[in-house]
Write a protein that holds these residues in place. Structure first.
Motif, PDB file in Angstrom:
ATOM      1  N   PHE A   2       3.917   6.351   5.050  1.00  0.00           N
ATOM      2  CA  PHE A   2       3.848   6.594   6.495  1.00  0.00           C
ATOM      3  C   PHE A   2       5.010   5.908   7.216  1.00  0.00           C
ATOM      4  O   PHE A   2       5.660   6.506   8.081  1.00  0.00           O
ATOM      5  N   ILE A   3       5.288   4.668   6.856  1.00  0.00           N
ATOM      6  CA  ILE A   3       6.395   3.933   7.475  1.00  0.00           C
ATOM      7  C   ILE A   3       7.724   4.616   7.164  1.00  0.00           C
ATOM      8  O   ILE A   3       8.609   4.720   8.023  1.00  0.00           O
ATOM      9  N   ALA A   4       7.874   5.093   5.929  1.00  0.00           N
ATOM     10  CA  ALA A   4       9.114   5.783   5.544  1.00  0.00           C
ATOM     11  C   ALA A   4       9.302   7.058   6.363  1.00  0.00           C
ATOM     12  O   ALA A   4      10.408   7.374   6.801  1.00  0.00           O
ATOM     13  N   LEU A   5       8.212   7.804   6.592  1.00  0.00           N
ATOM     14  CA  LEU A   5       8.292   9.022   7.412  1.00  0.00           C
ATOM     15  C   LEU A   5       8.689   8.701   8.849  1.00  0.00           C
ATOM     16  O   LEU A   5       9.510   9.396   9.452  1.00  0.00           O
ATOM     17  N   ILE A   6       8.096   7.642   9.400  1.00  0.00           N
ATOM     18  CA  ILE A   6       8.450   7.224  10.764  1.00  0.00           C
ATOM     19  C   ILE A   6       9.925   6.826  10.831  1.00  0.00           C
ATOM     20  O   ILE A   6      10.645   7.170  11.782  1.00  0.00           O
ATOM     21  N   THR A   7      10.386   6.107   9.805  1.00  0.00           N
ATOM     22  CA  THR A   7      11.792   5.707   9.751  1.00  0.00           C
ATOM     23  C   THR A   7      12.700   6.929   9.715  1.00  0.00           C
ATOM     24  O   THR A   7      13.748   6.969  10.370  1.00  0.00           O
ATOM     25  N   GLY A   8      12.296   7.958   8.962  1.00  0.00           N
ATOM     26  CA  GLY A   8      13.070   9.196   8.914  1.00  0.00           C
ATOM     27  C   GLY A   8      13.187   9.839  10.279  1.00  0.00           C
ATOM     28  O   GLY A   8      14.263  10.298  10.681  1.00  0.00           O
ATOM     29  N   CYS A   9      12.077   9.876  11.019  1.00  0.00           N
ATOM     30  CA  CYS A   9      12.098  10.445  12.379  1.00  0.00           C
ATOM     31  C   CYS A   9      12.997   9.634  13.306  1.00  0.00           C
ATOM     32  O   CYS A   9      13.737  10.196  14.124  1.00  0.00           O
ATOM     33  N   VAL A  10      12.951   8.302  13.160  1.00  0.00           N
ATOM     34  CA  VAL A  10      13.802   7.439  13.982  1.00  0.00           C
ATOM     35  C   VAL A  10      15.277   7.695  13.676  1.00  0.00           C
ATOM     36  O   VAL A  10      16.115   7.768  14.588  1.00  0.00           O
ATOM     37  N   PHE A  11      15.615   7.869  12.398  1.00  0.00           N
ATOM     38  CA  PHE A  11      17.001   8.151  12.011  1.00  0.00           C
ATOM     39  C   PHE A  11      17.486   9.445  12.655  1.00  0.00           C
ATOM     40  O   PHE A  11      18.605   9.521  13.159  1.00  0.00           O
ATOM     41  N   VAL A  12      16.643  10.473  12.643  1.00  0.00           N
ATOM     42  CA  VAL A  12      17.032  11.747  13.255  1.00  0.00           C
ATOM     43  C   VAL A  12      17.329  11.539  14.739  1.00  0.00           C
ATOM     44  O   VAL A  12      18.355  12.014  15.257  1.00  0.00           O
ATOM     45  N   GLY A  13      16.447  10.828  15.434  1.00  0.00           N
ATOM     46  CA  GLY A  13      16.652  10.581  16.851  1.00  0.00           C
ATOM     47  C   GLY A  13      17.927   9.804  17.132  1.00  0.00           C
ATOM     48  O   GLY A  13      18.687  10.143  18.055  1.00  0.00           O
ATOM     49  N   ILE A  14      18.186   8.784  16.318  1.00  0.00           N
ATOM     50  CA  ILE A  14      19.383   7.965  16.520  1.00  0.00           C
ATOM     51  C   ILE A  14      20.647   8.793  16.329  1.00  0.00           C
ATOM     52  O   ILE A  14      21.581   8.739  17.147  1.00  0.00           O
ATOM     53  N   PHE A  15      20.680   9.607  15.266  1.00  0.00           N
ATOM     54  CA  PHE A  15      21.892  10.371  14.986  1.00  0.00           C
ATOM     55  C   PHE A  15      22.099  11.502  15.992  1.00  0.00           C
ATOM     56  O   PHE A  15      23.239  11.856  16.308  1.00  0.00           O
ATOM     57  N   ILE A  16      21.021  12.066  16.507  1.00  0.00           N
ATOM     58  CA  ILE A  16      21.168  13.074  17.561  1.00  0.00           C
ATOM     59  C   ILE A  16      21.825  12.440  18.791  1.00  0.00           C
ATOM     60  O   ILE A  16      22.757  13.000  19.371  1.00  0.00           O
ATOM     61  N   LEU A  17      21.347  11.262  19.185  1.00  0.00           N
ATOM     62  CA  LEU A  17      21.924  10.582  20.339  1.00  0.00           C
ATOM     63  C   LEU A  17      23.392  10.218  20.099  1.00  0.00           C
ATOM     64  O   LEU A  17      24.241  10.370  20.985  1.00  0.00           O
ATOM     65  N   MET A  18      23.692   9.754  18.885  1.00  0.00           N
ATOM     66  CA  MET A  18      25.066   9.382  18.563  1.00  0.00           C
ATOM     67  C   MET A  18      25.998  10.583  18.643  1.00  0.00           C
ATOM     68  O   MET A  18      27.082  10.509  19.250  1.00  0.00           O
TER      69      MET A  18
ATOM     70  N   ASN B  29       0.845  -1.189   0.000  1.00  0.00           N
ATOM     71  CA  ASN B  29       0.000   0.000   0.000  1.00  0.00           C
ATOM     72  C   ASN B  29       0.891   1.253   0.000  1.00  0.00           C
ATOM     73  O   ASN B  29       1.641   1.479   0.959  1.00  0.00           O
ATOM     74  N   PRO B  30       0.835   2.096  -1.053  1.00  0.00           N
ATOM     75  CA  PRO B  30       1.724   3.260  -1.136  1.00  0.00           C
ATOM     76  C   PRO B  30       1.570   4.238   0.023  1.00  0.00           C
ATOM     77  O   PRO B  30       2.550   4.807   0.497  1.00  0.00           O
ATOM     78  N   THR B  31       0.338   4.411   0.486  1.00  0.00           N
ATOM     79  CA  THR B  31       0.109   5.339   1.605  1.00  0.00           C
ATOM     80  C   THR B  31       0.747   4.820   2.885  1.00  0.00           C
ATOM     81  O   THR B  31       1.404   5.559   3.617  1.00  0.00           O
ATOM     82  N   LEU B  32       0.545   3.536   3.156  1.00  0.00           N
ATOM     83  CA  LEU B  32       1.138   2.930   4.348  1.00  0.00           C
ATOM     84  C   LEU B  32       2.663   2.941   4.252  1.00  0.00           C
ATOM     85  O   LEU B  32       3.356   3.202   5.240  1.00  0.00           O
ATOM     86  N   LEU B  33       3.177   2.672   3.051  1.00  0.00           N
ATOM     87  CA  LEU B  33       4.625   2.684   2.853  1.00  0.00           C
ATOM     88  C   LEU B  33       5.194   4.083   3.100  1.00  0.00           C
ATOM     89  O   LEU B  33       6.253   4.235   3.741  1.00  0.00           O
TER      90      LEU B  33
END
Length: 200
Positions: free
Chosen positions: A103-119, A97-101
């Motif tokens: 949404f998941i991609a956006l969440i992944t982007g937010c997770v990446f930001v959080g991980i790199f800030i902590l690093m 589902n393109p919409t769900l995909l």
């Protein structure tokens, strides 16, 4: 090259977008990492006045109007799109589902930001736990990393090299605001970790 072009053109249009974002963001990310670790230039030179940088002293970054975690930096935008691109690529085979995909991609982007800030917080904290003595910064000329508000109305950030490592510290000024990208001379230490600077 022709093989890569044919492969890319043969992808589903949606997947082609995610691959394009992933490849471009990865290249920019690698350049930023190299510049950061060799101490050349300011990898977040395009900071917006609404924030930027990472907390290097555990006290939280500050905006011109008060304390808050600052997320809107060039580095974090790159990390965000890095997560979107690779999130879309990795989950495309299992999420149809393109919409769900998206949404998941956006969440992944937010997770990446959080991980790199902590690093980066941990890396910068290790730098500051080394042999650097903040008193040795007095008299040095630093690069203004984040805009410094006028008349001690808020903190900015400055960067300078010390014995091969890049130091990043909060800074205030008694005069006019000092924009990002300017040079500033350290006059004295205010409190435990804040520099009083003037524009050069």
């Amino acid at each position: 090259m022709d093989m890569l072009t044919n492969w890319f053109n043969g992808l589903d249009p949606t997947l082609r977008v995610y691959w394009g974002i992933a490849i471009f963001a990865s290249l920019v990310f690698l350049i930023q990492m190299v510049l950061t670790f060799i101490g050349i230039g300011d990898t977040d030179g395009g900071d917006f006045d609404t924030g930027g940088g990472f907390d290097t002293d555990g006290n939280g970054d500050t905006l011109d109007t008060g304390g808050a975690i600052q997320l809107f930096t060039v580095r974090n935008f790159v990390n965000f799109f890095l997560g979107i691109g690779w999130g879309g690529v990795c989950f495309s085979s299992s999420v149809k589902n393109p919409t769900l995909l998206a949404f998941i991609a956006l969440i992944t982007g937010c997770v990446f930001v959080g991980i790199f800030i902590l690093m980066f917080r941990q890396l910068m904290r290790l730098e500051h736990n080394g042999s650097f003595n903040i008193r040795e910064s007095v008299g040095q000329v630093a690069d203004v990393y984040l805009r410094i508000p006028a008349n001690r109305k808020g903190e900015g950030k400055v960067q300078f090299s010390f014995q091969g490592s890049v130091q990043e510290l909060p800074a205030i000024t008694d005069g006019d605001p000092i924009p990002s990208g300017s040079k500033a001379r350290v006059l004295e230490i205010v409190g435990d970790h804040t520099l009083l600077v003037e524009k050069v």
